[in-house]
Design a protein around this motif. Structure first.
Motif: not given
Length: 321
Positions: A121-126, A312-320
């Protein structure tokens, strides 16, 4: 008829305390999430299978069709055969997750190690986007590392690469559940920090966030925090000298403390590398959801779907929470 844009993948991150599931759409957005207890003292395999079935049904109810599912766990994971060889916190031994979940859902299944998935994940978009050589250490109940070399996560000869939580950092130190003494995990994991704090006289039941909040006023909190950051800096120096990563990414609850955590870790790393500059040490872009995003990437690849740069960049993933 379902159109391509109605496809999704399912992503499941199995932990010692909870199992997190998500329905992830074509653009990498989390459309729906579930969190259930992992029931490690009861039947964790049943809990995983039950959540996967529920997640598939929820996706269909949303009007999207799952193309595949990615399931990641800690421990020794044979990603080729889809078998979790050993995961102590889950009491898994030789669990054929790919076969079990594939039979339950009738979908392609990607099975992986949670830390290596987080590295994907970090390599693709983090925080490691665009890098071919880096380390990711999620600091949770335990500590494992994603070791990425020439763009590929390294699994090792026995699928055990990255078990850095059992690297001795204080020889002859406190006992670890693995049978060794002085392991990094005893001092610098979120779970280890809490256990040491309580054992040395701190408030029982305090988690890593509460300990971080108490560092300025509580000598016990300060002592275990200093031990943790020094231990981690020492371990990162050894890993740097061995692997020469372009960047080190840290995630998990301890990383949420920001400069209180990162400054002493960077100082300890720098002090242990007398003759060379340390690599940059950055915070994970995805935090606690890195492994789940990595599971979604793995599922897309298993289904033969493209994974564009920054998917899947972080802005697309809601925070826990």
């Amino acid at each position: 008829m379902t159109q391509p844009e109605d496809r999704c993948v399912l992503a499941v991150d199995v932990g010692g305390t909870t199992i997190k599931g998500a329905v992830v759409d074509e653009d990498g957005r989390f459309r729906h999430s579930l969190v259930v207890p992992s029931q490690a003292d009861d039947d964790p395999v049943k809990a995983v299978r039950s959540l996967c079935l529920r997640l598939r049904d929820d996706a269909l109810a949303l009007g999207v069709t799952p193309a595949a599912i990615g399931v990641v766990t800690p421990g020794i994971v044979d990603e080729v055969d889809g078998v979790v060889r050993y995961a102590a916190n889950l009491r898994f031994r030789d669990v054929p997750l790919r076969a079990l979940i594939g039979n339950d859902l009738g979908l392609p299944v990607a099975v992986g190690h949670d830390a290596r998935a987080a590295g994907v994940a970090e390599a693709v978009a983090g925080a490691a986007r665009g890098l071919d050589n880096f380390l990711l250490l999620p600091l949770g109940t335990g500590i494992a590392a994603a070791v990425v070399v020439h763009g590929m996560p390294v699994s090792g000869a026995t699928a055990s690469a990255g078990e850095v939580g059992h690297m001795p950092v204080y020889p002859g130190g406190e006992p670890c559940s693995c049978g060794q003494r002085g392991c990094l995990e005893v001092y610098a994991s979120a779970g280890g920090l809490a256990r040491r704090y309580a054992r040395l006289g701190g408030t029982p039941g305090s988690d890593s966030r509460a300990i971080a909040d108490a560092v300025a006023t509580d000598p016990v909190a300060r002592a275990v925090w200093d031990d943790a950051t020094q231990a981690l800096g020492t371990a990162l120096a050894t890993l740097t000298l061995t692997l020469d990563p372009a960047r080190i990414v840290l995630g998990g609850g301890l990383a949420d403390a920001g400069a209180l955590f990162f400054d002493p870790v960077r100082d300890a790393l720098r002090a242990a590398l007398a003759w060379r500059n340390p690599p940059p040490v950055l915070r994970s872009a995805f935090g606690a959801q890195a492994a789940q995003v990595g599971a979604a990437v793995m599922a897309r690849r298993e289904a033969g779907l493209p994974v564009p740069d920054a998917w899947g960049a972080p802005e697309l993933v809601p925070p826990v929470g």
